[in-house]
Design a protein around this motif. Sequence first.
Motif, short mmCIF file in Angstrom:
data_model
loop_
_atom_site.label_atom_id
_atom_site.label_comp_id
_atom_site.label_asym_id
_atom_site.label_seq_id
_atom_site.Cartn_x
_atom_site.Cartn_y
_atom_site.Cartn_z
N ALA A 41 0.84 -1.21 0.00
CA ALA A 41 0.00 0.00 0.00
C ALA A 41 0.86 1.25 0.00
O ALA A 41 1.95 1.28 0.56
N ALA A 42 0.35 2.29 -0.63
CA ALA A 42 0.99 3.61 -0.61
C ALA A 42 0.09 4.55 0.15
O ALA A 42 -1.12 4.51 0.02
N SER A 43 0.68 5.44 0.94
CA SER A 43 -0.13 6.36 1.73
C SER A 43 -0.54 7.55 0.88
O SER A 43 0.28 8.24 0.32
N VAL A 44 -1.86 7.78 0.80
CA VAL A 44 -2.40 8.90 0.05
C VAL A 44 -3.35 9.66 0.96
O VAL A 44 -4.36 9.14 1.40
N ASP A 45 -2.98 10.93 1.26
CA ASP A 45 -3.82 11.75 2.14
C ASP A 45 -4.11 11.04 3.46
O ASP A 45 -5.21 11.15 4.00
N GLY A 46 -3.14 10.28 3.93
CA GLY A 46 -3.31 9.63 5.22
C GLY A 46 -4.08 8.34 5.17
O GLY A 46 -4.28 7.70 6.17
N LEU A 47 -4.56 7.94 3.97
CA LEU A 47 -5.32 6.70 3.85
C LEU A 47 -4.51 5.69 3.07
O LEU A 47 -3.69 6.03 2.22
N ALA A 48 -4.72 4.40 3.33
CA ALA A 48 -4.00 3.36 2.60
C ALA A 48 -4.66 3.12 1.26
O ALA A 48 -5.81 2.71 1.19
N ALA A 49 -3.94 3.42 0.16
CA ALA A 49 -4.46 3.19 -1.18
C ALA A 49 -3.85 1.91 -1.70
O ALA A 49 -2.67 1.84 -2.01
N THR A 50 -4.61 0.85 -1.77
CA THR A 50 -4.10 -0.47 -2.10
C THR A 50 -4.57 -0.89 -3.48
O THR A 50 -5.72 -0.70 -3.84
N THR A 51 -3.65 -1.46 -4.26
CA THR A 51 -4.04 -2.09 -5.52
C THR A 51 -3.81 -3.58 -5.38
O THR A 51 -2.70 -4.02 -5.09
N ILE A 52 -4.86 -4.34 -5.58
CA ILE A 52 -4.80 -5.78 -5.39
C ILE A 52 -4.94 -6.45 -6.74
O ILE A 52 -5.96 -6.32 -7.42
N SER A 53 -3.90 -7.16 -7.16
CA SER A 53 -3.92 -7.85 -8.44
C SER A 53 -3.99 -9.35 -8.22
O SER A 53 -3.23 -9.91 -7.42
N GLY A 92 -9.80 -1.23 -4.18
CA GLY A 92 -8.57 -1.31 -4.96
C GLY A 92 -8.35 -2.64 -5.63
O GLY A 92 -7.20 -3.05 -5.84
N VAL A 93 -9.42 -3.34 -5.96
CA VAL A 93 -9.29 -4.65 -6.61
C VAL A 93 -9.17 -4.45 -8.11
O VAL A 93 -10.10 -3.97 -8.77
N ARG A 94 -8.04 -4.83 -8.66
CA ARG A 94 -7.86 -4.73 -10.11
C ARG A 94 -8.75 -5.78 -10.78
O ARG A 94 -8.71 -6.95 -10.44
N HIS A 95 -9.54 -5.33 -11.75
CA HIS A 95 -10.47 -6.25 -12.41
C HIS A 95 -10.72 -5.76 -13.83
O HIS A 95 -10.43 -4.61 -14.18
N ASP A 96 -11.25 -6.64 -14.63
CA ASP A 96 -11.57 -6.33 -16.02
C ASP A 96 -13.06 -6.03 -16.11
O ASP A 96 -13.89 -6.87 -15.76
N VAL A 97 -13.41 -4.83 -16.56
CA VAL A 97 -14.81 -4.46 -16.72
C VAL A 97 -15.22 -4.78 -18.16
O VAL A 97 -14.66 -4.26 -19.11
N ARG A 98 -16.21 -5.65 -18.31
CA ARG A 98 -16.74 -6.00 -19.63
C ARG A 98 -18.13 -5.41 -19.79
O ARG A 98 -19.05 -5.77 -19.07
N PHE A 99 -18.26 -4.47 -20.70
CA PHE A 99 -19.55 -3.86 -20.98
C PHE A 99 -20.31 -4.71 -21.99
O PHE A 99 -19.83 -4.91 -23.10
N MET A 100 -21.47 -5.19 -21.59
CA MET A 100 -22.29 -6.02 -22.47
C MET A 100 -23.24 -5.14 -23.28
O MET A 100 -23.75 -4.13 -22.77
N ALA A 101 -23.48 -5.49 -24.53
CA ALA A 101 -24.49 -4.79 -25.32
C ALA A 101 -25.85 -5.01 -24.69
O ALA A 101 -26.14 -6.10 -24.18
#
Length: 252
Positions: free
Chosen positions: A13-25, A52-61
Amino acid sequence: MAAALITALAFAAASVDGLAATTISLTPTPVLYVYDHCPFCVRARLALGLKGVRHDVRFMANDDVPLPTSLVGKKIAPIWDDGSSAPYAESLDIVRNVDADDKYGPPGMFREMSDRTDLKAWQKSVQQPLRLLQRPRYVKTYLPEFVTRSSKDAFVKNHQLPPSREAGLEERQSNDAALIAEVNEKLKDLEPLICCEDCCTEGGLSLDDIDLWSRLRSLTIVKGLVFPPKVRAYMDNLAEKGDCPLYDAIAI
């Protein structure tokens, strides 16, 4: 040892404005199937973004029936597929399950839905005018679910508006002006119901926010709506932290 290293890296995690900004892959990358305009889909998108969950967004027609049916047996959204079990739908099930699973970060980011009847009453009070304002605007945009004529036609067919909405352009514009004025007054009523820019209910983030913010995002497709300062700050703050943009730039 390898698994422990992967987990440690995933939760760096990196500290951003005092909050933990986490990227989870995760591998494989989880997939969220959605419609951009759908507030239930936005619930899941917002929660995943906040966690902060890295995910793939699939837009359906909008007229694509085979894809969601192949995943969960019917046309529905959102649909979550993280590769660890069968894909499933229902927005709050997705939010709750992701928030309870430590592979997606520390559990318990979102408190349960409160019993705030004031928020529910406010949502109900704007439901009809917003349907009349939002639905015609969605199909005039280039949202990914409406890029083809058939997808727009399917939406119009399945979301019928009252006959009065078939009036001429001048009458429709007059009706819209009245509806926008009505919703602007309702937005003033919402202002004191918002706790702060971080949450709508005292005590921190909850499913109240997942629900309310997702519905407020839909309002930003309507040009002319005026959001009071506290409401605007709340919307902008969670849009940024949840990595889920508002519609201001394409409002009609």
